[in-house]
Write a protein that holds these residues in place. Structure first.
Motif, PDB file in Angstrom:
ATOM      1  N   ALA A   1      17.416  -4.247  -3.415  1.00 36.55           N
ATOM      2  CA  ALA A   1      16.504  -3.176  -3.821  1.00 36.55           C
ATOM      3  C   ALA A   1      16.295  -2.178  -2.690  1.00 36.55           C
ATOM      4  O   ALA A   1      16.345  -0.955  -2.908  1.00 36.55           O
TER       5      ALA A   1
ATOM      6  N   TYR B   1       5.210  -6.428  -7.236  1.00 36.58           N
ATOM      7  CA  TYR B   1       6.412  -6.104  -6.468  1.00 36.58           C
ATOM      8  C   TYR B   1       6.295  -6.548  -5.006  1.00 36.58           C
ATOM      9  O   TYR B   1       6.987  -6.020  -4.132  1.00 36.58           O
TER      10      TYR B   1
ATOM     11  N   TYR C   1       9.413  -7.464  -2.962  1.00 40.78           N
ATOM     12  CA  TYR C   1      10.218  -6.302  -2.571  1.00 40.78           C
ATOM     13  C   TYR C   1       9.599  -5.603  -1.359  1.00 40.78           C
ATOM     14  O   TYR C   1      10.314  -5.193  -0.432  1.00 40.78           O
TER      15      TYR C   1
ATOM     16  N   SER D   1      14.937   2.775 -11.937  1.00 40.65           N
ATOM     17  CA  SER D   1      15.057   1.458 -11.299  1.00 40.65           C
ATOM     18  C   SER D   1      16.403   1.352 -10.599  1.00 40.65           C
ATOM     19  O   SER D   1      17.358   2.061 -10.929  1.00 40.65           O
TER      20      SER D   1
ATOM     21  N   ASN E   1      11.252  -1.779  -6.594  1.00 40.82           N
ATOM     22  CA  ASN E   1      12.667  -1.785  -6.984  1.00 40.82           C
ATOM     23  C   ASN E   1      12.979  -0.585  -7.871  1.00 40.82           C
ATOM     24  O   ASN E   1      13.844  -0.631  -8.738  1.00 40.82           O
TER      25      ASN E   1
ATOM     26  N   SER F   1      17.844 -10.268  -3.753  1.00 40.45           N
ATOM     27  CA  SER F   1      17.298  -9.227  -4.636  1.00 40.45           C
ATOM     28  C   SER F   1      16.488  -8.208  -3.848  1.00 40.45           C
ATOM     29  O   SER F   1      16.564  -6.996  -4.104  1.00 40.45           O
TER      30      SER F   1
ATOM     31  N   ASN G   1      15.212  -6.807 -12.665  1.00 44.29           N
ATOM     32  CA  ASN G   1      16.062  -7.176 -11.539  1.00 44.29           C
ATOM     33  C   ASN G   1      17.522  -7.079 -11.963  1.00 44.29           C
ATOM     34  O   ASN G   1      17.967  -7.862 -12.803  1.00 44.29           O
TER      35      ASN G   1
END
Length: 371
Positions: A288, A199, A202, A351, A312, A284, A45
């Motif tokens: 992403a 994930y 996300y 990433s 991400n 976050s 992250n």
């Protein structure tokens, strides 16, 4: 090259592939004579660890002489409350990988097969092979995603664990709700479905894209086991903690093969605090998605394809061997992950980076890919 120890080592252990970790940024900078390198290789992250988790750690340092709570009661209670599951249906691990290895040990006999699809997370294969279990990887779609029909066709009477990552690492693809239900319906009664949702937070940022919710499916069928981690969106990769949600009977056998005190006190304390950090999670996830959309829009070179992703990171098909591309990016100070070990020698995984670093990452990618 053989050694004296070969005859003392089981054949399946001698044949294992060694995990090749990336070098620390500081060591790469020293070797290459560069500074300011940007690491976009490990799906970390870029917004850092949960601030609430970081704040919870200093008061806990005075108790480091004490063993951790082997049952992880406080964290399991918090998880049970957050996800509306019984506390007896939660197991903790030293990362979700730890729990995957435990599942193979706890649920399979030597002839039982572990099944997934090609280009899935490497740990699925390693968990099977470390235990000496047969591993099967089914064909995928043209977009490198799980082909549900091909996966079902690969099920045999020996299949015991079917493992699906959604979003999948390294492709970023997901399994739909209907797809997961179809796999579950095709499972032999003796088999279990493991859904790896490292994930998942996300993916939740893409509500318009249909993807399975492992926890919801687990409530419907006791053969489903869901794995999640605090390494990704919560930013606790360095402290190692994950969890499984499953039927209490599954949790019971996991406890029989797990190591005592395998989840540290600091990890448990940080995870309890991070679980309440909804602001960090939301920021976050939004970051992403924004940066993945940017990568897909702005990376452009002949023969290059950036695959869609709900995680991400993105997988980039370079259209040619990626080794030289990786080396050139490295010398420009951008560290990506080459995918040859996954059987994708023409791909790299990238990433998302901090917002201020993204222009440099994109410029380096476009420059090298166009060369």
């Amino acid at each position: 090259m053989t050694s004296w120890f070969d005859e003392l080592t089981p054949a399946h252990v001698r044949s294992l592939d060694m995990y090749q970790p990336g070098k620390p940024i500081e060591e790469l900078e020293r070797e290459l004579g560069i500074t300011g390198a940007i690491k976009v290789a490990s799906n970390e992250n870029p917004m850092g660890a949960s601030p609430k988790a970081v704040a919870a750690l200093p008061p806990a340092l005075a108790s480091l002489h004490l063993y951790p709570d082997a049952g992880g009661f406080a964290l399991r209670r918090a998880l049970a409350t957050r996800f509306d599951v019984p506390i007896g249906g939660i197991a903790l691990g030293n990362g979700s990988n730890d729990l995957l290895y435990q599942l193979v040990l706890a649920t399979t006999d030597p002839t039982d097969e572990v099944l997934t699809h090609r280009y899935a997370f490497l740990s699925y294969r390693l968990a099977a092979q470390v235990a000496g279990r047969p591993f099967v990887a089914a064909p995928v779609t043209a977009d490198l995603a799980c082909d549900v029909d091909a996966l079902i066709a690969a099920i045999t009477p020996r299949t015991k664990l079917v493992v699906l990552g959604t979003p999948n690492n390294p492709t970023g693809s997901v399994v739909t709700r209907a797809g997961a239900a179809k796999v579950l319906a095709a499972l032999p009664s003796r088999a279990l479905l493991v859904i790896d949702e490292a994930y998942s937070e996300y993916a939740a940022q893409w509500p318009e894209v249909d993807h399975v919710d492992g926890l919801a499916l687990q409530r419907e069928d006791r053969r489903v086991i869901t794995l999640r981690t605090f390494s990704k969106i919560y930013g606790l990769a360095g402290i190692r903690i994950g969890f499984a949600v499953a039927d209490p009977a599954v949790i019971d056998v996991l406890g029989r093969v797990g190591r005592t005190f395998h989840v540290s006190s600091l990890a448990q304390i940080a995870a309890v605090a991070a679980l309440d950090d909804t602001e960090h999670v939301a920021a976050s996830a939004l970051h992403a998605r924004t940066q993945i959309e940017r990568l897909r829009a702005e990376i452009s070179a002949p023969g290059v394809r950036v695959l869609p992703s709900l995680a991400n990171f993105v997988l980039i098909d370079c259209g040619r061997p990626s080794g030289p591309i990786y080396d050139k990016l490295l010398r420009s100070g951008v560290i990506v992950r080459p995918m040859a070990a996954w059987g994708l020698p023409g791909c790299i995984r990238v990433s998302v980076a901090r917002e201020a670093e993204m222009p440099r990452v994109i410029a380096a990618l476009n420059d090298v890919l166009a060369d």
